[in-house]
Scaffold this motif. Structure first.
Motif, PDB file in Angstrom:
ATOM      1  N   HIS A 179      40.370  40.377  43.415  1.00 60.09           N
ATOM      2  CA  HIS A 179      40.362  40.027  44.706  1.00 60.09           C
ATOM      3  C   HIS A 179      39.067  39.608  45.277  1.00 60.09           C
ATOM      4  O   HIS A 179      39.176  38.602  46.086  1.00 60.09           O
ATOM      5  N   CYS A 180      38.065  40.417  45.254  1.00 64.04           N
ATOM      6  CA  CYS A 180      36.717  40.241  45.732  1.00 64.04           C
ATOM      7  C   CYS A 180      36.256  38.858  45.013  1.00 64.04           C
ATOM      8  O   CYS A 180      35.787  38.101  45.852  1.00 64.04           O
ATOM      9  N   ARG A 181      36.610  38.495  43.960  1.00 64.93           N
ATOM     10  CA  ARG A 181      36.108  37.335  43.381  1.00 64.93           C
ATOM     11  C   ARG A 181      36.759  35.976  43.842  1.00 64.93           C
ATOM     12  O   ARG A 181      36.326  34.873  44.127  1.00 64.93           O
ATOM     13  N   SER A 182      38.136  36.165  44.246  1.00 66.67           N
ATOM     14  CA  SER A 182      38.992  35.406  44.801  1.00 66.67           C
ATOM     15  C   SER A 182      38.319  34.994  46.339  1.00 66.67           C
ATOM     16  O   SER A 182      38.777  33.762  46.783  1.00 66.67           O
ATOM     17  N   LEU A 183      37.868  36.102  46.955  1.00 65.44           N
ATOM     18  CA  LEU A 183      37.471  35.888  48.315  1.00 65.44           C
ATOM     19  C   LEU A 183      36.026  35.131  48.525  1.00 65.44           C
ATOM     20  O   LEU A 183      35.572  34.988  49.475  1.00 65.44           O
ATOM     21  N   GLY A 184      35.294  34.601  47.257  1.00 60.03           N
ATOM     22  CA  GLY A 184      34.119  34.342  47.295  1.00 60.03           C
ATOM     23  C   GLY A 184      33.101  35.177  47.015  1.00 60.03           C
ATOM     24  O   GLY A 184      31.784  34.902  46.939  1.00 60.03           O
ATOM     25  N   GLY A 185      33.343  36.561  46.774  1.00 62.46           N
ATOM     26  CA  GLY A 185      32.365  37.442  46.322  1.00 62.46           C
ATOM     27  C   GLY A 185      32.185  37.594  44.852  1.00 62.46           C
ATOM     28  O   GLY A 185      32.645  36.494  44.056  1.00 62.46           O
ATOM     29  N   SER A 186      31.381  38.239  44.322  1.00 62.71           N
ATOM     30  CA  SER A 186      31.172  38.047  42.899  1.00 62.71           C
ATOM     31  C   SER A 186      31.424  39.775  42.403  1.00 62.71           C
ATOM     32  O   SER A 186      31.207  40.732  42.857  1.00 62.71           O
ATOM     33  N   VAL A 187      31.433  39.651  40.963  1.00 64.35           N
ATOM     34  CA  VAL A 187      31.720  41.015  40.338  1.00 64.35           C
ATOM     35  C   VAL A 187      30.386  41.121  39.240  1.00 64.35           C
ATOM     36  O   VAL A 187      30.038  40.408  38.306  1.00 64.35           O
ATOM     37  N   ASN A 188      29.474  41.933  39.881  1.00 62.59           N
ATOM     38  CA  ASN A 188      28.096  42.030  39.066  1.00 62.59           C
ATOM     39  C   ASN A 188      28.229  42.806  37.917  1.00 62.59           C
ATOM     40  O   ASN A 188      27.519  42.956  36.970  1.00 62.59           O
ATOM     41  N   VAL A 189      29.036  44.138  37.896  1.00 60.67           N
ATOM     42  CA  VAL A 189      29.135  44.806  36.786  1.00 60.67           C
ATOM     43  C   VAL A 189      30.911  45.022  36.734  1.00 60.67           C
ATOM     44  O   VAL A 189      31.618  45.463  37.623  1.00 60.67           O
ATOM     45  N   ALA A 190      31.220  44.553  35.604  1.00 59.65           N
ATOM     46  CA  ALA A 190      32.837  44.361  35.587  1.00 59.65           C
ATOM     47  C   ALA A 190      33.343  45.821  35.378  1.00 59.65           C
ATOM     48  O   ALA A 190      32.755  46.715  35.163  1.00 59.65           O
TER      49      ALA A 190
END
Length: 260
Positions: free
Chosen positions: A217-228
């Motif tokens: 959801h974070c990625r879909s909002l324009g954020g990023s996943v730094n550590v999966a």
């Protein structure tokens, strides 16, 4: 729900986000965690927003101060520690090797605040409550769960916090990680920085029901996943960044895990 109406001296009681664009941050975090926000405007026109879960405060949000902008401080989640007496706590900072960032500040009737830097460069807020005790919920979805000091020198940092706050360091395994014991409870950790160049800082962990879903959801909002998302003894966790780059961790705690 894990409701908290008060905190003991030396316990982590609050986190807030200092950011370039508070309105954009409200949109992002409302979508990610379901928080609503209410603004508190002081006599100088400064706005401090409370993030609410079930109409009770769990986090804070504000625009970065001009001083933070001038210093080039990135958008950052900040850690607060409850103290019984901000003046007494601040008086112990320099003798213990830390640096006061200024005098004790009065935050209207909410409380009194001292911003300090530990000997390794980690910045933390010491909070003496008046009306505002801290996060009303802890260790449940969308609320503060854990605080971890990432530091260039665990021993020096823990000597400082032990002197100022009365913490007891507890060795945990062979990786240099130290548990932070306050009274009879492990309330946080200190861990060596993964490599040179990583500044000492307090990392904020927010509890979530589903780490993988929140990361997506974070990625879909324009954020990023730094550590999966990854499985660890305390639970499944991931390091995320919001759409303005502020870094935070989320964790789905393992209910059977104990640090004691």
């Amino acid at each position: 729900m894990a409701e908290r109406n008060s905190y003991a001296h030396g316990d982590f009681n609050w986190v807030d986000l200092a950011t370039d664009n508070p309105d954009a941050a409200k949109t992002f975090y409302s979508a990610l965690f379901g928080w609503s926000f209410v603004d508190d405007i002081d006599e100088s026109g400064n706005i401090y927003s409370l993030g609410l879960k079930n109409d009770r405060p769990v986090v804070g949000l504000m625009a970065k101060t001009p001083e933070m902008v001038e210093m080039g401080v990135p958008n950052v989640w900040e850690t607060y520690i409850k103290v019984d007496d901000a003046d007494a706590a601040l008086a112990g900072v320099e003798p213990a090797g830390g640096t006061p960032m200024g005098p004790v500040m009065q935050a209207a009737q909410a409380g009194r605040l001292a911003v300090v830097t530990d000997p390794t460069g980690g910045v933390v807020m010491l909070w003496e409550p008046i009306d505002h005790q801290g996060a009303h919920f802890k260790s449940e979805h969308g609320a503060l769960c854990w605080n971890e000091l990432v530091t260039s020198d665990v021993d020096a940092a823990m000597a400082f916090y032990s002197a100022v706050l009365g913490w007891t360091p507890v060795k945990m395994g062979d990786g240099g990680v130290v548990g932070i014991r306050q009274g009879t409870e492990i309330i946080g950790t200190a861990t060596p920085a993964p490599h040179d160049g990583v500044p000492s800082h307090w990392a904020v962990y927010l509890a979530v029901n589903d780490c993988d879903a929140v990361a997506d959801h974070c990625r879909s909002l324009g954020g990023s996943v730094n550590v999966a998302p990854m499985d660890t003894p305390p639970g499944r966790m991931a390091q995320l960044a919001d759409d303005q780059g502020a870094i935070f961790w989320v964790i789905t705690p393992d209910p059977d895990f104990s640090m004691d």
